[in-house]
Structures are given as structure tokens and as C-alpha cells.
Enzyme design. Structure first.
Site, PDB file in Angstrom:
ATOM      1  N   CYS A 394     -33.925  -4.856  69.558  1.00 42.01           N
ATOM      2  CA  CYS A 394     -34.135  -6.037  68.729  1.00 42.01           C
ATOM      3  C   CYS A 394     -34.617  -7.232  69.571  1.00 42.01           C
ATOM      4  O   CYS A 394     -35.774  -7.287  69.921  1.00 42.01           O
ATOM      5  CB  CYS A 394     -32.894  -6.344  67.892  1.00 42.01           C
ATOM      6  N   HIS A 519     -31.810  -1.260  65.405  1.00 40.88           N
ATOM      7  CA  HIS A 519     -30.546  -1.151  66.150  1.00 40.88           C
ATOM      8  C   HIS A 519     -30.059   0.295  66.187  1.00 40.88           C
ATOM      9  O   HIS A 519     -29.212   0.680  65.383  1.00 40.88           O
ATOM     10  CB  HIS A 519     -29.479  -2.031  65.492  1.00 40.88           C
ATOM     11  N   GLU A 521     -27.999   1.604  68.094  1.00 36.53           N
ATOM     12  CA  GLU A 521     -26.574   1.725  68.473  1.00 36.53           C
ATOM     13  C   GLU A 521     -25.673   1.975  67.263  1.00 36.53           C
ATOM     14  O   GLU A 521     -24.604   2.566  67.396  1.00 36.53           O
ATOM     15  CB  GLU A 521     -26.112   0.481  69.250  1.00 36.53           C
TER      16      GLU A 521
HETATM   17  N1  GLN Z   1     -33.097 -13.229  66.946  1.00 38.56           N
HETATM   18  C1  GLN Z   1     -34.020 -12.171  66.672  1.00 38.56           C
HETATM   19  C2  GLN Z   1     -34.482 -12.162  65.226  1.00 38.56           C
HETATM   20  O1  GLN Z   1     -33.898 -12.796  64.399  1.00 38.56           O
HETATM   21  C3  GLN Z   1     -33.431 -10.839  67.047  1.00 38.56           C
HETATM   22  C4  GLN Z   1     -32.287 -10.441  66.183  1.00 38.56           C
HETATM   23  C5  GLN Z   1     -31.427  -9.398  66.811  1.00 38.56           C
HETATM   24  O2  GLN Z   1     -31.507  -9.129  68.001  1.00 38.56           O
HETATM   25  N2  GLN Z   1     -30.565  -8.794  66.023  1.00 38.56           N
HETATM   26  O3  GLN Z   1     -35.439 -11.517  64.898  1.00 38.56           O
END
Ligand code: GLN
Length: 557
Positions: A394, A519, A521
Site C-alpha cells: 500500500c 494488503h 497480509e
Molecule cells: N495513505 C495511502 C492512501 O490512502 C496508503 C494507505 C495505506 O497504506 N493503507 O492511499
């Protein structure tokens, strides 16, 4: 005539295990609940788990990870308490948002009903309306999940004002369901004091008394503490707390949480619950689970994985990442040592940089806001230029694009508009549909989305397929206007969402360098580690073997 609000339905279809906590929080109630679920699942009984969080937030999405640890995202996009992650991992089942009940959700439902006039002019009260809504939600979850047994974990500690309506609702539910349909499990702390480590039962006695004052008598006490309880201490707890001796269970700290179901099983808890709930006590099946633990314990060698984030003082903020590495350890048989780096400190501290350069792999997890971003970019640069296996999740994926734009394409001030709204090169920018969004709760691009992977890409090779579903939680994305420039011989986008967003970036001329917008994970399980984590660790092992082949036999001059 409308039914009396005091009368719950008498249908006895569902069976309920309530897990409460006493003395202090942080005793591993979530692990206990997950493990109890596993005991029944091992006997072929369909189970599900529900978490009650007695806070007024509607969900965990707006909460800082320092408060309750990581926000766990479900397939349906619910931003849930991290215990939902434990449930999914222990049960090997995916859950949905109704499995996380909060005071916020219950009150919202009750108030909406009141506004609609559903209460037919009655005064709306905690009992029976709020408790009624709680009972209804629990029954609905069990029914929708097709579960014979629903485990309900009550967050917080018995005696907290917030959890009172929930415990009252569960007491009522137990009465309505009748004999043989409910088991109350109370998790407490048995501390040890003094030079000989004497175990103290008084806090347990007090917290059980608190529970009995609200009409709940526990059937099972799970005593947490540093060491196993002696038979004398078990007998004492049994006598003072009115629980049969075989219902006092000792769960000392374990080297890895996946041992807990077997610790409970060894003390007869599975059979105890079957007797209490009038369920068939079939021989439990743990073959794959035991195999995982055996491999985990008999590790040979180790690799060091650097995790660079901004909430590193609180490990729970990255719980699913740590668990994903535990899962790899139980399959690859190599100890995985996680080394945590504070992203803010990293660029200021040459010794940290030097240590990171010696890591066998680097992970930059998700995150929000500007703090620590430069440290993440630095870590990515080190991993990319030194051939250290890298996985960016992310924010760690978005920052990989920023790092590449700055250091390879020469766009020195490239950034995400989340960090620098006036950057001349917004390589990462707000998703179109987010631009008009003002509410923060539940408004990101959330939950399971289909990702199509390019043929012949590394990521497709890692997954062994070209289409995957992965969970998302983000507001920003790779700016399509920069894609042509980012895409070079050595750096490619190799995964797209169905509506064309960039989901994966990979460096070709690198042993292992992958960034993913989603994600992974959240989908890793002890019985099935996530392929991306597994591949990262395998790349780390390969790197270490090349760097230090088997040591030559010592020679004597
Ligand atoms: N801050 C980034 C976004 O909003 C990444 C979000 C995250 O890592 N979950 O896209």
C-alpha cells in the site's frame, strides 16, 4: 398485537460461547476465543466468531493504530478490530462486518428505528431495546454464517460501564436459549509475586464476583500468567469461583500463539465445551496444524527482515504482517527475525541505515500522512539499489513509485499529494471518487477487489495465477499521467484493477522487488501463508545463502 419487547424468541437453534475478560485488558482474549473456536472446528462443528467492541465508534476505521492496534480489513470492506484477523487466521474462514459489533453500530440501529417509528410510541431504553438489538444481531450473525456455535468475545474488562448492556444482553440470551445452549468463559490474570513466584488468585476471585453480580456464572476460567498453575492453585480457584476443577484452565505465555489450541485441548477444554453445549465430541483433527507447529519449532537458520514504519513502538499496529511472517516460518522452517525501524529516525541515524543495508529483506507496510515518509523512501532506495528483496504494501507501494521517480527518472521533488499537495510531480494522487469526499469513516477504496496480473510477470509467477482477489484500503493511487514515464525496461506495472488502476509495480533487474496497492497480509493463514510473503522470505533465504555459503571447515596452520 406487537410482541412484548421483553420477550426474546425462544428458538433454541444457536449455541453461544461468551468470552469475557477480567482483571486487566491485553490478556489475549482474542487468541483464547479464536482457539476455542478452533477446538470445535477440529471436531467438525460449524462455528463462527463475533467481537463486541463497547466503544461508541461505529467501526475501527477512524481510529489511530496507537489506540487499538491495526485496523483489519474484511472482504466486504469493513474496517474491523484486529481480533477479527485472529479469528480468520485460527478458523481459516473469512468473516464480514456484522461480526464486529460496536456500541456505535447498536445505538445507530436503535436510533434509526426510533426515528422510523418502529417502537410504536414506546419509551426507548437500554433494556429492552438496546439489549434486544444486541441479541438480534448475535442471532442474525450465527444464522447468516450457518454456524451451530457462535463465539462472542466481549471486549474490555468486566466492570467497565461500556460493556454492561452487552453482558446483560448475553445473560438474557442465555436464559432465553435454555440449558445446554450457552457456555460462559472468563479469562483472567493469575499474577505471580515474591521471590518464589507465588501465584495469586485474589484478582480472579474479585473479577468472578463482579461477573456473578450481573447474573453470569462462568463455566470455564482461563487463567493467564507467566507460568502453568499448580493443581493446588487450580483447586483454590475452583472452590472460590464455583467452577468445577476441570473448568480451571492454565494458559501460560506461549512462544507462538498457534500453540494455544493445543494447550487448551491438552487440558480437556474441547470435550468440556461439548459436554456443556450438548454437542457430539468427535475426535479432533489437527494434522495440518501440528505439522505447521512442528516445522515452526524445528527451524534451521534465520533471516532478518527489516520492517520500516511509523508505529513501530506498538507491534500490534502491524500485527497481520508479523503473523504472515510466522506463517512463513511454519512452512519454510527458517526463523524469521523481524527488525523494526522507525521510519522517522532512519534517515537521521547512520547506524540504522548501516544495519538496514545488511538486512536479508525489507518490508514497508501501509501508512497514512507525511510523518516518516522520507525514511520509507530511503529504505526503498537501499533495497532497490542493493538488490535486497523488497515488498511494499500500500503506502510501501506508492512510495516505491515516488522513490523511482525521484532517483531514476530525476524528478527530484516527486511525491504523493497526500504528503506534499503542491508537488510539481504528483506521481501518487487522490483517487477521482475521493475528491468530493468529506467524511473519513468507511469512505476509502475498501475491501476485496479483483486484480488482473500480467502474463509472464514476476507477481503472476509468485501467485501461480493471473487473477487474484485482494483486500484494499486506500485513498490515493498511482497517477496514470505518470505511468508512461514510470514504465521502463526495468520497472513495470504488472497488475491492474478491473477499472484500470495500477495495483502492482515490479523491478525486473532485481532479485525480488514488488509493490502492491493492496494488503496481502490480511489473507495469510497459518495453514496457507500468503504467496507474496512466502516469496519474499524465499528471496531473503536465497540472498543469505549466496552472501554466506556454508562456512568452510576451520583450518589449522
Ligand atoms: N495513505 C495511502 C492512501 O490512502 C496508503 C494507505 C495505506 O497504506 N493503507 O492511499
Amino acid at each position: 398485537m406487537a410482541p412484548s419487547p421483553y420477550e426474546g424468541p425462544r428458538s433454541a437453534a444457536v449455541k453461544v460461547i461468551v468470552v469475557s475478560g477480567g482483571v486487566i485488558s491485553g490478556l489475549g482474549k482474542g487468541i483464547t476465543t479464536s482457539s476455542l473456536g478452533r477446538l470445535l472446528k477440529a471436531r467438525g462443528i460449524p462455528v463462527t466468531i463475533l467481537k463486541i467492541d463497547p466503544y461508541l465508534n461505529v467501526d475501527a476505521g477512524t481510529m489511530n493504530p496507537y489506540q487499538h492496534g491495526e485496523v483489519f480489513v474484511l472482504d466486504d470492506g469493513t474496517e474491523a478490530d484486529l481480533d477479527l484477523g485472529n479469528y480468520e487466521r485460527f478458523l481459516g474462514q473469512s468473516l464480514v462486518g456484522t461480526h464486529n459489533l460496536t456500541t456505535g453500530k447498536i445505538y445507530r440501529a436503535v436510533i434509526e428505528k426510533e426515528r422510523r417509528g418502529d417502537y410504536l410510541g414506546n419509551t426507548v431504553q437500554i433494556i429492552p431495546h438496546v439489549t434486544g438489538e444486541i441479541k438480534r444481531s448475535i442471532r442474525e450473525v450465527a444464522q447468516a454464517a450457518g454456524a451451530e456455535v457462535v463465539l462472542v468475545e466481549v471486549g474490555g474488562t468486566v466492570g467497565d460501564i461500556e460493556s454492561m448492556p452487552f453482558l446483560e444482553a448475553l445473560r438474557e440470551l442465555s436464559y432465553e436459549l435454555g440449558e445446554g445452549h450457552t457456555a460462559f468463559v472468563h479469562t483472567t490474570l493469575v499474577p505471580t509475586v515474591g521471590p518464589v513466584g507465588e501465584a495469586k488468585t485474589k484478582p480472579t476471585q474479585h473479577s468472578v464476583r463482579e461477573l456473578r453480580a450481573i447474573g453470569i456464572r462462568p463455566n470455564l476460567i482461563i487463567a493467564r500468567g507467566p507460568a502453568p498453575l499448580t493443581p493446588e492453585i487450580k483447586a483454590k480457584i475452583s472452590l472460590f469461583c464455583d467452577v468445577p476443577p476441570e473448568g480451571v484452565i492454565s494458559v501460560p505465555d506461549q512462544p507462538v500463539i498457534y500453540e494455544v489450541p493445543l494447550v487448551l485441548e491438552a487440558q480437556g477444554v474441547g470435550s468440556f465445551l461439548c459436554r456443556q453445549l450438548d454437542l457430539p465430541d468427535r475426535p479432533p483433527e489437527y494434522a495440518a496444524w501440528k505439522e505447521f507447529l512442528a516445522t515452526y519449532r524445528r527451524c534451521e537458520g534465520s533471516v532478518e527482515v527489516a520492517v520500516v514504519g511509523k508505529y513501530v513502538e506498538l507491534r500490534d499496529a502491524y500485527l497481520s504482517h508479523s503473523e504472515a511472517f510466522h506463517h512463513c516460518q511454519g512452512h519454510l522452517g527458517v526463523e524469521i527475525r523481524l527488525q523494526w525501524y522507525d521510519a522517522e529516525d532512519l534517515p537521521k541515524n547512520p547506524s540504522l541505515v548501516a544495519r538496514l543495508e545488511r538486512s536479508d529483506a525489507v518490508l514497508v507496510p501501509g501508512g497514512f500522512g507525511a510523518r516518516g515518509v522520507e525514511g520509507k523512501v530511503r529504505a526503498i532506495e537501499i533495497a532497490r539499489t542493493r538488490g535486497i528483496p523488497y515488498l511494499g504494501v500500500c503506502y510501501g507501494f506508492q512510495m516505491a513509485a515516488v522513490e523511482y521517480a525521484r532517483n531514476v527518472l530525476g524528478l527530484a521533488a516527486a511525491n504523493s499529494t497526500e504528503v506534499d499537495p503542491s508537488t510539481p510531480d504528483p506521481v501518487v494522487c487522490l483517487l477521482e471518487e475521493q475528491k468530493a469526499q468529506s467524511d473519513l469513516g468507511g469512505t476509502m477504496r475498501l475491501g476485496a477487489q479483483r486484480v488482473v496480473l500480467s502474463d509472464a510477470s514476476r507477481v503472476a509467477q509468485v501467485y501461480g495465477q493471473t487473477e487474484v482477489w485482494e483486500r484494499h484500503r486506500h485513498r490515493y493511487e498511482i497517477n496514470p499521467a505518470y505511468l508512461d514515464r514510470l514504465r521502463t525496461e526495468g520497472f513495470v506495472d504488472s497488475g491492474r484493477s478491473v477499472d484500470g488502476r495500477v495495483e502492482v509495480l515490479e523491478a525486473r533487474d532485481h532479485p525480488f522487488f514488488l509493490g502492491v496497492q493492496f494488503h496481502p497480509e490480511f489473507l495469510s493463514r497459518p495453514e496457507a501463508p500468503h504467496p507474496l510473503y512466502r516469496a519474499l522470505v524465499q528471496a531473503a533465504i536465497a540472498r543469505k545463502e549466496v552472501a554466506s555459503p556454508v562456512a568452510p571447515a576451520p583450518t589449522f596452520a
